[in-house]
Design a protein around this motif. Structure first.
Motif, PDB file in Angstrom:
ATOM      1  N   LEU A   1       0.718  -1.168  -0.083  1.00  0.00           N
ATOM      2  CA  LEU A   1      -0.588  -0.092  -0.111  1.00  0.00           C
ATOM      3  C   LEU A   1       0.495   1.175   0.504  1.00  0.00           C
ATOM      4  CD1 LEU A   1      -3.133   1.263   0.328  1.00  0.00           C
ATOM      5  CD2 LEU A   1      -2.221   0.909   2.244  1.00  0.00           C
ATOM      6  N   LEU A   2       2.142   1.417   0.567  1.00  0.00           N
ATOM      7  CA  LEU A   2       2.846   2.289   0.989  1.00  0.00           C
ATOM      8  C   LEU A   2       3.937   2.753  -0.503  1.00  0.00           C
ATOM      9  CD1 LEU A   2       3.631   2.266   4.594  1.00  0.00           C
ATOM     10  CD2 LEU A   2       2.277   3.794   3.609  1.00  0.00           C
ATOM     11  N   GLN A   3       4.036   1.736  -1.220  1.00  0.00           N
ATOM     12  CA  GLN A   3       4.929   1.970  -2.525  1.00  0.00           C
ATOM     13  C   GLN A   3       3.726   2.029  -3.461  1.00  0.00           C
ATOM     14  OE1 GLN A   3       5.344  -2.268  -3.742  1.00  0.00           O
ATOM     15  NE2 GLN A   3       7.564  -2.216  -2.533  1.00  0.00           N
ATOM     16  N   GLU A   4       2.022   1.901  -3.631  1.00  0.00           N
ATOM     17  CA  GLU A   4       1.652   2.526  -4.129  1.00  0.00           C
ATOM     18  C   GLU A   4       0.812   3.925  -3.874  1.00  0.00           C
ATOM     19  OE1 GLU A   4      -1.672  -0.164  -4.306  1.00  0.00           O
ATOM     20  OE2 GLU A   4      -1.081  -1.717  -4.978  1.00  0.00           O
ATOM     21  N   GLU A   5       0.562   4.254  -2.480  1.00  0.00           N
ATOM     22  CA  GLU A   5      -0.211   6.421  -2.031  1.00  0.00           C
ATOM     23  C   GLU A   5       0.916   6.604  -1.415  1.00  0.00           C
ATOM     24  OE1 GLU A   5      -2.843   6.201  -2.336  1.00  0.00           O
ATOM     25  OE2 GLU A   5      -3.578   4.607  -2.989  1.00  0.00           O
ATOM     26  N   LYS A   6       2.521   6.289  -1.040  1.00  0.00           N
ATOM     27  CA  LYS A   6       3.409   6.804  -0.754  1.00  0.00           C
ATOM     28  C   LYS A   6       3.044   7.241   1.023  1.00  0.00           C
ATOM     29  CE  LYS A   6       6.780  10.488  -1.666  1.00  0.00           C
ATOM     30  NZ  LYS A   6       7.750   9.564  -1.103  1.00  0.00           N
ATOM     31  N   TRP A   7       1.782   8.123   1.187  1.00  0.00           N
ATOM     32  CA  TRP A   7       1.848   8.368   2.721  1.00  0.00           C
ATOM     33  C   TRP A   7       0.561   7.724   3.071  1.00  0.00           C
ATOM     34  CZ3 TRP A   7       4.464  12.208   0.538  1.00  0.00           C
ATOM     35  CH2 TRP A   7       3.148  13.308  -0.546  1.00  0.00           C
ATOM     36  N   LEU A   8      -0.172   7.793   3.976  1.00  0.00           N
ATOM     37  CA  LEU A   8      -1.189   7.583   4.043  1.00  0.00           C
ATOM     38  C   LEU A   8      -2.179   8.597   4.959  1.00  0.00           C
ATOM     39  CD1 LEU A   8      -1.469   3.577   5.116  1.00  0.00           C
ATOM     40  CD2 LEU A   8      -1.654   4.635   2.949  1.00  0.00           C
ATOM     41  N   PRO A   9      -3.044   8.708   5.174  1.00  0.00           N
ATOM     42  CA  PRO A   9      -4.240   9.256   5.745  1.00  0.00           C
ATOM     43  C   PRO A   9      -3.995   9.410   7.004  1.00  0.00           C
ATOM     44  CG  PRO A   9      -5.616   8.746   4.172  1.00  0.00           C
ATOM     45  CD  PRO A   9      -3.823   7.496   4.742  1.00  0.00           C
ATOM     46  N   GLU A  10      -4.277  10.629   8.258  1.00  0.00           N
ATOM     47  CA  GLU A  10      -3.903  10.023   9.423  1.00  0.00           C
ATOM     48  C   GLU A  10      -5.130   9.557  10.349  1.00  0.00           C
ATOM     49  OE1 GLU A  10      -3.203  13.582  12.934  1.00  0.00           O
ATOM     50  OE2 GLU A  10      -2.065  13.573  11.360  1.00  0.00           O
ATOM     51  N   ARG A  11      -6.171   9.634   9.930  1.00  0.00           N
ATOM     52  CA  ARG A  11      -7.398   8.692  10.928  1.00  0.00           C
ATOM     53  C   ARG A  11      -6.756   7.140  10.181  1.00  0.00           C
ATOM     54  NH1 ARG A  11     -13.211   9.682   8.977  1.00  0.00           N
ATOM     55  NH2 ARG A  11     -12.839  11.694  10.178  1.00  0.00           N
TER      56      ARG A  11
ATOM     57  N   GLY B   1       5.564   9.406   3.969  1.00  0.00           N
ATOM     58  CA  GLY B   1       6.039   8.475   2.822  1.00  0.00           C
ATOM     59  C   GLY B   1       7.631   7.673   2.707  1.00  0.00           C
ATOM     60  N   CYS B   2       8.826   7.780   3.755  1.00  0.00           N
ATOM     61  CA  CYS B   2       9.617   7.111   3.993  1.00  0.00           C
ATOM     62  C   CYS B   2      10.114   6.539   5.366  1.00  0.00           C
ATOM     63  CB  CYS B   2      11.235   8.206   3.332  1.00  0.00           C
ATOM     64  SG  CYS B   2      10.873  10.074   4.652  1.00  0.00           S
ATOM     65  N   PRO B   3      11.282   5.855   5.664  1.00  0.00           N
ATOM     66  CA  PRO B   3      11.617   5.273   7.268  1.00  0.00           C
ATOM     67  C   PRO B   3      12.218   6.675   7.679  1.00  0.00           C
ATOM     68  CG  PRO B   3      12.023   3.629   5.232  1.00  0.00           C
ATOM     69  CD  PRO B   3      11.568   5.577   4.928  1.00  0.00           C
TER      70      PRO B   3
ATOM     71  N   ARG C   1       7.384  16.678  11.246  1.00  0.00           N
ATOM     72  CA  ARG C   1       6.665  17.595  10.510  1.00  0.00           C
ATOM     73  C   ARG C   1       7.195  18.203   8.993  1.00  0.00           C
ATOM     74  NH1 ARG C   1       2.036  19.963  11.964  1.00  0.00           N
ATOM     75  NH2 ARG C   1       2.863  22.311  12.435  1.00  0.00           N
ATOM     76  N   ASP C   2       8.601  18.358   9.763  1.00  0.00           N
ATOM     77  CA  ASP C   2       9.491  18.881   8.542  1.00  0.00           C
ATOM     78  C   ASP C   2       9.428  18.853   7.531  1.00  0.00           C
ATOM     79  OD1 ASP C   2      10.214  20.963  10.454  1.00  0.00           O
ATOM     80  OD2 ASP C   2      12.113  20.237  11.197  1.00  0.00           O
ATOM     81  N   VAL C   3       9.334  16.768   7.283  1.00  0.00           N
ATOM     82  CA  VAL C   3       9.856  16.104   6.430  1.00  0.00           C
ATOM     83  C   VAL C   3       7.988  16.184   5.495  1.00  0.00           C
ATOM     84  CG1 VAL C   3       9.538  13.384   5.099  1.00  0.00           C
ATOM     85  CG2 VAL C   3      10.983  13.945   7.368  1.00  0.00           C
ATOM     86  N   ARG C   4       7.176  16.324   5.981  1.00  0.00           N
ATOM     87  CA  ARG C   4       6.108  16.177   5.938  1.00  0.00           C
ATOM     88  C   ARG C   4       5.151  17.434   6.587  1.00  0.00           C
ATOM     89  NH1 ARG C   4       1.145  12.719   5.571  1.00  0.00           N
ATOM     90  NH2 ARG C   4      -0.884  13.521   3.798  1.00  0.00           N
ATOM     91  N   PRO C   5       4.280  19.144   6.236  1.00  0.00           N
ATOM     92  CA  PRO C   5       3.869  19.909   7.214  1.00  0.00           C
ATOM     93  C   PRO C   5       2.749  19.010   7.939  1.00  0.00           C
ATOM     94  CG  PRO C   5       5.183  21.239   5.300  1.00  0.00           C
ATOM     95  CD  PRO C   5       5.435  19.713   5.290  1.00  0.00           C
ATOM     96  N   GLN C   6       1.734  18.992   6.275  1.00  0.00           N
ATOM     97  CA  GLN C   6       0.510  17.842   6.711  1.00  0.00           C
ATOM     98  C   GLN C   6       0.152  17.285   8.003  1.00  0.00           C
ATOM     99  OE1 GLN C   6       2.019  18.080   4.199  1.00  0.00           O
ATOM    100  NE2 GLN C   6       1.416  18.757   2.259  1.00  0.00           N
ATOM    101  N   ILE C   7       1.342  17.023   8.677  1.00  0.00           N
ATOM    102  CA  ILE C   7       1.633  16.116   9.085  1.00  0.00           C
ATOM    103  C   ILE C   7       0.777  16.739  10.946  1.00  0.00           C
ATOM    104  CG2 ILE C   7       2.059  14.242  11.375  1.00  0.00           C
ATOM    105  CD1 ILE C   7       4.531  13.382   8.769  1.00  0.00           C
TER     106      ILE C   7
END
Length: 352
Positions: free
Chosen positions: A110-120, A222-224, A247-253
């Motif tokens: 799933l991570l290979q397809e979506e990269k990251w997942l919704p927080e919920r 989206g990454c380890p 949050r530096d990697v992905r601010p939406q978190i």
């Protein structure tokens, strides 16, 4: 006509005939085992058939004896969030494990397809895995030692499941300082806890807390948390570097999720949650309330008023505002009546 090519390990696995099971298709090949979808012939049901890679050495034989003993304990565990062990043993010199077949998607795919997942979704998966590992530790005092996206299954219906419990491999190493030989538990470098990297012989459930935190980091960003050009550099970073702020990697978190991950991935295990119950409580806080870091880098969680309570208070204020004109009019009538009565009494007294 299509031609299917198999690796040497796959061909060796297929040459091992496990009585009562028939190979259908390869699911995954890892460094320590090859997993197949197979059929349990007598019951006409699909299963997973995992053939562990071995080299025939004495050390390998001892390792497989240890794994088989662990499988007996795992097979006694019955929980919706845990992939059930159906059978295990040695056939033609090969060690195999048969588990229930789960129709769904491995988290790694799933991570290979979506990269990251919704927080919920991240928090839902985290809650399910934490609940399962809490049960495993409480019932059999077992820890997984290899939690990662590859060992988490997402069924088409139901909660996330843990697979490969009890299959973490060990190795003997010689301590150059003391000259003693000790057994260490191997893992996957991208998700290994610092104490596991150091080769600690006193691992417990807290190493799984760290690995689950690293998995949440991957789901959120989206990454380890750490990636190196070779395994040794990745493990070195787990030991000596603070994780990059999610949050530096992905601010939406959200700050809440970032602080949860930070606490789970503290370098010293005594600074992480003290139990799986505490992990579940922290996840619930993030799901149901606004969370903030009390102190930068501390990993501590603190709650403020939940959004539901805020909405309830706001509704109460709106109701008060809606009725305030009526209340003012009623109060005006009351004061008018009081004044009229006072004037009437005063007039009578004056006339008297």
């Amino acid at each position: 006509m299509s031609l299917t090519c198999y690796t040497q390990q796959e061909r060796q696995a297929m040459e091992v005939q496990i009585p009562g099971f028939e190979y259908l298709e390869k699911v995954r090949e890892g460094g320590t085992a090859t997993t197949w979808k197979a059929e349990q012939v007598i019951l006409h049901r699909p299963v997973y058939l995992k053939i562990l890679h071995t080299d025939g050495s004495k050390e390998d034989a001892e390792e497989l004896d240890r794994v088989l003993d662990t499988m007996k304990r795992v097979a006694a565990l019955k929980l919706k969030g845990l992939v059930e062990v159906i059978d295990a043993g040695v056939q033609e010199g090969a060690f195999y494990v048969v588990t229930e077949y789960v129709a769904g998607t491995p988290l790694v795919d799933l991570l290979q397809e979506e990269k990251w997942l919704p927080e919920r979704k991240i928090l839902s998966i985290a809650q399910s895995i934490a609940r399962t590992l809490d049960y495993v530790w409480g019932e059999k005092h077992l820890f997984h030692a290899n939690i990662k996206p590859d060992t988490i299954l997402l069924p088409k219906s139901g909660t996330a499941m843990v697979s490969d419990l009890g299959l973490a491999r060990t190795a003997k190493i010689r301590d150059e300082t003391t000259g003693e030989t000790r057994v260490i538990v191997l893992g996957t470098p991208n998700y290994m806890s610092p104490e596991q990297v150091r080769g600690s012989t006193n691992l417990d459930y807290r190493t799984d807390i760290y690995s689950l935190g690293a998995t949440l980091y991957h789901m959120a960003t989206g990454c380890p948390p750490f990636e190196g050009s070779w395994d040794e550099s990745t493990m070195f970073r787990h030991l000596h570097e603070q994780i990059p702020n999610p949050r530096d990697v992905r601010p939406q978190i959200s700050i809440g999720l970032a602080s949860l991950i930070t606490k789970m991935m503290m370098k010293d295990f005594v600074d992480r949650q003290t139990s799986w119950a505490e992990v579940q409580a922290d996840i619930k806080k993030v799901r149901n309330a606004k969370i903030y870091l009390q102190k930068e880098g501390s990993g501590s969680l603190s709650t403020v008023k939940p959004p539901a309570a805020e909405r309830q208070n706001a509704a109460s204020v709106r109701r008060r505002r809606e009725v305030s004109p009526i209340a003012n009019f009623i109060n005006l009538l009351k004061w008018a009546a009081i004044i009229a009565l006072w004037l009437y009494v005063t007039y009578d007294l004056i006339m008297f």
